[in-house]
Design a protein around this motif. Structure first.
Motif, PDB file in Angstrom:
ATOM      1  N   LEU A 176       0.839  -1.210   0.000  1.00 16.41           N
ATOM      2  CA  LEU A 176       0.000   0.000   0.000  1.00 16.41           C
ATOM      3  C   LEU A 176       0.872   1.257   0.000  1.00 16.41           C
ATOM      4  O   LEU A 176       0.574   2.230  -0.698  1.00 16.41           O
ATOM      5  CB  LEU A 176      -0.919  -0.006   1.222  1.00 16.41           C
ATOM      6  N   ALA A 177       1.946   1.239   0.809  1.00 11.09           N
ATOM      7  CA  ALA A 177       2.848   2.395   0.868  1.00 11.09           C
ATOM      8  C   ALA A 177       3.512   2.635  -0.484  1.00 11.09           C
ATOM      9  O   ALA A 177       3.636   3.782  -0.935  1.00 11.09           O
ATOM     10  CB  ALA A 177       3.902   2.178   1.948  1.00 11.09           C
ATOM     11  N   ILE A 178       3.927   1.562  -1.147  1.00  9.04           N
ATOM     12  CA  ILE A 178       4.591   1.689  -2.442  1.00  9.04           C
ATOM     13  C   ILE A 178       3.647   2.251  -3.496  1.00  9.04           C
ATOM     14  O   ILE A 178       4.029   3.095  -4.324  1.00  9.04           O
ATOM     15  CB  ILE A 178       5.125   0.310  -2.899  1.00  9.04           C
ATOM     16  N   CYS A 179       2.404   1.814  -3.457  1.00  9.10           N
ATOM     17  CA  CYS A 179       1.441   2.182  -4.504  1.00  9.10           C
ATOM     18  C   CYS A 179       0.830   3.561  -4.305  1.00  9.10           C
ATOM     19  O   CYS A 179       0.229   4.106  -5.233  1.00  9.10           O
ATOM     20  CB  CYS A 179       0.329   1.133  -4.574  1.00  9.10           C
ATOM     21  N   CYS A 180       0.939   4.120  -3.114  1.00 10.66           N
ATOM     22  CA  CYS A 180       0.348   5.441  -2.858  1.00 10.66           C
ATOM     23  C   CYS A 180       1.170   6.544  -3.530  1.00 10.66           C
ATOM     24  O   CYS A 180       2.402   6.498  -3.544  1.00 10.66           O
ATOM     25  CB  CYS A 180       0.275   5.712  -1.361  1.00 10.66           C
ATOM     26  N   SER A 181       0.487   7.521  -4.042  1.00  9.80           N
ATOM     27  CA  SER A 181       1.159   8.681  -4.641  1.00  9.80           C
ATOM     28  C   SER A 181       1.758   9.564  -3.553  1.00  9.80           C
ATOM     29  O   SER A 181       1.183   9.707  -2.465  1.00  9.80           O
ATOM     30  CB  SER A 181       0.164   9.492  -5.473  1.00  9.80           C
ATOM     31  N   LYS A 182       2.907  10.155  -3.867  1.00  5.83           N
ATOM     32  CA  LYS A 182       3.541  11.063  -2.906  1.00  5.83           C
ATOM     33  C   LYS A 182       2.682  12.292  -2.665  1.00  5.83           C
ATOM     34  O   LYS A 182       2.789  12.952  -1.629  1.00  5.83           O
ATOM     35  CB  LYS A 182       4.922  11.470  -3.427  1.00  5.83           C
ATOM     36  N   ASP A 183       1.828  12.607  -3.623  1.00  7.02           N
ATOM     37  CA  ASP A 183       0.965  13.781  -3.494  1.00  7.02           C
ATOM     38  C   ASP A 183      -0.217  13.537  -2.572  1.00  7.02           C
ATOM     39  O   ASP A 183      -0.921  14.477  -2.196  1.00  7.02           O
ATOM     40  CB  ASP A 183       0.452  14.201  -4.879  1.00  7.02           C
ATOM     41  N   THR A 184      -0.490  12.272  -2.238  1.00 11.47           N
ATOM     42  CA  THR A 184      -1.555  11.963  -1.291  1.00 11.47           C
ATOM     43  C   THR A 184      -0.993  12.096   0.111  1.00 11.47           C
ATOM     44  O   THR A 184      -0.201  11.269   0.564  1.00 11.47           O
ATOM     45  CB  THR A 184      -2.088  10.527  -1.508  1.00 11.47           C
ATOM     46  N   THR A 185      -1.377  13.170   0.784  1.00  8.45           N
ATOM     47  CA  THR A 185      -0.761  13.491   2.069  1.00  8.45           C
ATOM     48  C   THR A 185      -1.786  13.521   3.189  1.00  8.45           C
ATOM     49  O   THR A 185      -2.995  13.502   2.969  1.00  8.45           O
ATOM     50  CB  THR A 185      -0.054  14.858   2.004  1.00  8.45           C
ATOM     51  N   ILE A 186      -1.259  13.568   4.393  1.00  8.90           N
ATOM     52  CA  ILE A 186      -2.081  13.666   5.590  1.00  8.90           C
ATOM     53  C   ILE A 186      -1.367  14.579   6.575  1.00  8.90           C
ATOM     54  O   ILE A 186      -0.138  14.619   6.615  1.00  8.90           O
ATOM     55  CB  ILE A 186      -2.329  12.259   6.206  1.00  8.90           C
ATOM     56  N   ALA A 187      -2.143  15.321   7.334  1.00 10.18           N
ATOM     57  CA  ALA A 187      -1.550  16.239   8.307  1.00 10.18           C
ATOM     58  C   ALA A 187      -0.963  15.466   9.483  1.00 10.18           C
ATOM     59  O   ALA A 187      -1.556  14.484   9.940  1.00 10.18           O
ATOM     60  CB  ALA A 187      -2.597  17.226   8.798  1.00 10.18           C
ATOM     61  N   VAL A 188       0.188  15.893   9.942  1.00  7.72           N
ATOM     62  CA  VAL A 188       0.794  15.285  11.125  1.00  7.72           C
ATOM     63  C   VAL A 188      -0.009  15.710  12.347  1.00  7.72           C
ATOM     64  O   VAL A 188      -0.198  16.906  12.579  1.00  7.72           O
ATOM     65  CB  VAL A 188       2.259  15.736  11.294  1.00  7.72           C
ATOM     66  N   PRO A 189      -0.537  14.760  13.123  1.00 10.23           N
ATOM     67  CA  PRO A 189      -1.319  15.119  14.322  1.00 10.23           C
ATOM     68  C   PRO A 189      -0.521  16.017  15.253  1.00 10.23           C
ATOM     69  O   PRO A 189       0.683  15.847  15.431  1.00 10.23           O
ATOM     70  CB  PRO A 189      -1.614  13.758  14.969  1.00 10.23           C
ATOM     71  N   SER A 190      -1.202  16.966  15.854  1.00 12.26           N
ATOM     72  CA  SER A 190      -0.524  17.946  16.708  1.00 12.26           C
ATOM     73  C   SER A 190       0.088  17.310  17.950  1.00 12.26           C
ATOM     74  O   SER A 190       1.046  17.838  18.519  1.00 12.26           O
ATOM     75  CB  SER A 190      -1.507  19.043  17.129  1.00 12.26           C
ATOM     76  N   PHE A 191      -0.475  16.153  18.388  1.00 16.13           N
ATOM     77  CA  PHE A 191       0.102  15.522  19.580  1.00 16.13           C
ATOM     78  C   PHE A 191       1.454  14.881  19.278  1.00 16.13           C
ATOM     79  O   PHE A 191       2.219  14.568  20.186  1.00 16.13           O
ATOM     80  CB  PHE A 191      -0.869  14.482  20.158  1.00 16.13           C
ATOM     81  N   ILE A 192       1.759  14.671  17.975  1.00 17.23           N
ATOM     82  CA  ILE A 192       3.071  14.144  17.592  1.00 17.23           C
ATOM     83  C   ILE A 192       4.070  15.287  17.485  1.00 17.23           C
ATOM     84  O   ILE A 192       5.139  15.270  18.086  1.00 17.23           O
ATOM     85  CB  ILE A 192       2.979  13.371  16.258  1.00 17.23           C
ATOM     86  N   VAL A 193       3.749  16.271  16.687  1.00 16.45           N
ATOM     87  CA  VAL A 193       4.567  17.479  16.572  1.00 16.45           C
ATOM     88  C   VAL A 193       3.663  18.594  16.073  1.00 16.45           C
ATOM     89  O   VAL A 193       2.945  18.444  15.087  1.00 16.45           O
ATOM     90  CB  VAL A 193       5.775  17.260  15.631  1.00 16.45           C
ATOM     91  N   ASP A 194       3.660  19.703  16.774  1.00 17.07           N
ATOM     92  CA  ASP A 194       2.768  20.814  16.460  1.00 17.07           C
ATOM     93  C   ASP A 194       3.391  21.698  15.387  1.00 17.07           C
ATOM     94  O   ASP A 194       4.014  22.713  15.674  1.00 17.07           O
ATOM     95  CB  ASP A 194       2.488  21.628  17.726  1.00 17.07           C
TER      96      ASP A 194
END
Length: 458
Positions: free
Chosen positions: A325-343
Motif C-alpha cells: 500500500l505504501a509503495i502504490c500510494c502517490s507522494k501527493d496523497t498526504t495527511i496532516a501530522v497530528p498535533s500531539f506528535i509534533v505541532d
C-alpha cells in the motif's frame, strides 16, 4: 569464612542490580537507534547519499557478526558481572569515538576530511556495536536470574522489554529535535548532548555495578563436557530460522530507517516536508517504535490462545499488505501530522502512515522466529542462540542494500525489497518452521532446562 552481609543489604544490592539491568535494556535500544537518525546528517553532507548515511548503522550491526559467538563464550567464562562491565566500558569508548568525529576536521567535505571525520565515526559505531552485542547476550539472562527465573523472571524481562521499546521510541525523536532543519552547517556536534548522556549512563552503570553482587550461573568457568554429534545446522527449520532472523532484523531496522531518510530528504526524491523536516521525520518514525511496544503488549496477552506460528503468519502477511500500500500510494496523497506528535501543521505522504503501522507487525517477529527455530533442538539450543546473535548482522546489511536501491530507483520503490523479505517470513511460518529432523537425538540431562532458560531470556 562466613558471609557477614545482612539479608537486607543483599536484597538492596539485588534491587540496584535489577535497576541497572533495566537501564541497560534501554541503552541497547538507545545506542542502536542513534545510528539511522545520525546518518541523516552524514547523508545530507555527502550530497544526499542515504547509502553513506546508513553505513554507521551497518557498522553497528556488523559487530554482531564478529562478536555473537565470542560474547556467549565470554558469558560462560567470566559470568554476568564481568561480561557486563566489559560491555559498559566498550560502550563508553564507542560513544566517545563517535563524539570525536565531530571534534576533528571541522565541517565535513568529501575531498579533504572524509577520512578524518567519517572514518572516525564509523569506527565508533563499530565499537558501540560490540557493546550492544555483549549487552544483548548478557542482560536477558541476567534479569531472568535476578527475577528468580520462571514466571517472575519473565515478568522482569517484560519490564525490560517495555523500557527498551520506550527508549527506541524516544531516540529518533530527540535526535530530530536537536538537528531541526538539515543545513550544510549541521554536524554530529549538534547531537553531542545525547552522546554525552550515553557516555554518562555507561560510566555510572559501570561504577554502580562494580559494587553490586550478582548471582552467577553454576556453569561459569566450567568447560563444556557434553559431546555433540550434530549441530543446529543439521536441522532444516533452524537453518531457515537463522536466515529468517537475519531478514527480520533487516526489516525491523530498514523500514523506519529508510522512512527517516525519505521524510528528511528535501529533494524531489524525498517527501519534501517544509520546515524542520528532521524534527518531523524523527517524531513520525518514533511512532513506529511505539507501536512495537504496543504490539509486544498485545502479543503477551494473546499468546496463550493464539499459537506463535499463527502470529508470525498473520503479522508477516499484514506487513506485506502495508508495504505494498505504501509503495502504490502517490507522494501527493498526504495527511496532516497530528498535533500531539509534533505541532507544526506539516503534511506527510500517507505512505508513511502505512510504514509506521508495520511496527505492530515487527514487534512479534523476533520471539516468534526464535521459538519456532529452536523448537526441538534440545541440547543444541545454546549453540543456536549464539548463531542467532551473529545473524543480527542482517540489521546492517539489508538496510544498506535498500539504500543502494533507493539511490537508484527511489525510496518507495526500494520497499519492494522489504516486501520480498516479509514474503520469506510468511513462507517460514507456513512451511519452513516445521521440524523434519526429529530423528536426530537431542536429549541431554539439562537440555530442557537450558532450552527453557534461553527461551525465557528472549
Amino acid at each position: 569464612m562466613t558471609d557477614q552481609t545482612s539479608p537486607q543489604a543483599h536484597q538492596g544490592g539485588k534491587t540496584i542490580a535489577i535497576i541497572v539491568g533495566l537501564f541497560l535494556f534501554g541503552m541497547i535500544a538507545f545506542v542502536t537507534n542513534l545510528a539511522a537518525p545520525i546518518g541523516t546528517i552524514w547523508g545530507y553532507q555527502f550530497q544526499g547519499s542515504s547509502f553513506l548515511g546508513m553505513l554507521g548503522n551497518m557498522m553497528n550491526f556488523l559487530a554482531y557478526l564478529f562478536m555473537g559467538i565470542p560474547a556467549g563464550k565470554l558469558l560462560s567464562k567470566l559470568g554476568y558481572k564481568k561480561t557486563t562491565l566489559w560491555a559498559l566500558a566498550i560502550g563508553a569508548i564507542g560513544m566517545a569515538v563517535q563524539y570525536a568525529s565531530s571534534v576533528f576536521g571541522g565541517e565535513i567535505h568529501i575531498t579533504d576530511s572524509f577520512a578524518l571525520n567519517f572514518i572516525i565515526y564509523l569506527l565508533g559505531a563499530f565499537i558501540a556495536g560490540f557493546c550492544v552485542c555483549m549487552l544483548n547476550t548478557v542482560v536477558n539472562p541476567l534479569l531472568n536470574v535476578l527475577g528468580g527465573g520462571g514466571n517472575k523472571g519473565m515478568q522482569l524481562l517484560q519490564v525490560g522489554g517495555t523500557l527498551n521499546s520506550l527508549t527506541a521510541t524516544l531516540t529518533p525523536f530527540l535526535v530530530g529535535v536537536l538537528i531541526g532543519a538539515l543545513t550544510p552547517r549541521t554536524t554530529l556536534g549538534d547531537v553531542a548532548p545525547l552522546l554525552w548522556i550515553a557516555i554518562g549512563v555507561f560510566v555510572a552503570a559501570f561504577i554502580i555495578l562494580s559494587f553490586v553482587t550478582i548471582p552467577e550461573p553454576n556453569e561459569v568457568g566450567k568447560k563444556e563436557k557434553v559431546k555433540f554429534t550434530h549441530s543446529p545446522w543439521n536441522f532444516r527449520h533452524f537453518v531457515l530460522g537463522a536466515i529468517a532472523i537475519f531478514i527480520y532484523v533487516g526489516i525491523e531496522v530498514g523500514i523506519p530507517g529508510t522512512l527517516l531518510f525519505y521524510l528528511s530528504d528535501q529533494t524531489e526524491q524525498g517527501a519534501g516536508i517544509l520546515g524542520d523536516a528532521s524534527t518531523i521525520a524523527g517524531a513520525v518514525v518514533a511512532i513506529y517504535w511505539m507501536l512495537m511496544l504496543v504490539g509486544r503488549l498485545i502479543s503477551s496477552v494473546i499468546s496463550g490462545k493464539i499459537s506463535v506460528r499463527n502470529q508470525l503468519i498473520a503479522v508477516s502477511g499484514m506487513g506485506i499488505i502495508l508495504a505494498i500500500l505504501a509503495i502504490c500510494c502517490s507522494k501527493d496523497t498526504t495527511i496532516a501530522v497530528p498535533s500531539f506528535i509534533v505541532d507544526s501543521g506539516a503534511q506527510i505522504p500517507i505512505a508513511a502512515c502505512f510504514l509506521v503501522l508495520c511496527g505492530l507487525c515487527t514487534s512479534v517477529m523476533w520471539g516468534a522466529i526464535f521459538n519456532l527455530a529452536t523448537e526441538g533442538l534440545g541440547k543444541y539450543t545454546a549453540q543456536a542462540s549464539g548463531i542467532f546473535m551473529m545473524m543480527v548482522v542482517g540489521g546492517g546489511v539489508i538496510p544498506l542494500v535498500q539504500q543502494l536501491i533507493a539511490g537508484a530507483v527511489g525510496y518507495m520503490t526500494s520497499y519492494w525489497l522489504q516486501v520480498a523479505c516479509l514474503g520469506f517470513l510468511f513462507l517460514y511460518g507456513i512451511w519452513g518452521c516445521i521440524n523434519v529432523n526429529k530423528d536426530i537425538p537431542v536429549e541431554d540431562e539439562d537440555a530442557k532446562v537450558l532450552e527453557q532458560e534461553i527461551l525465557n531470556a528472549e
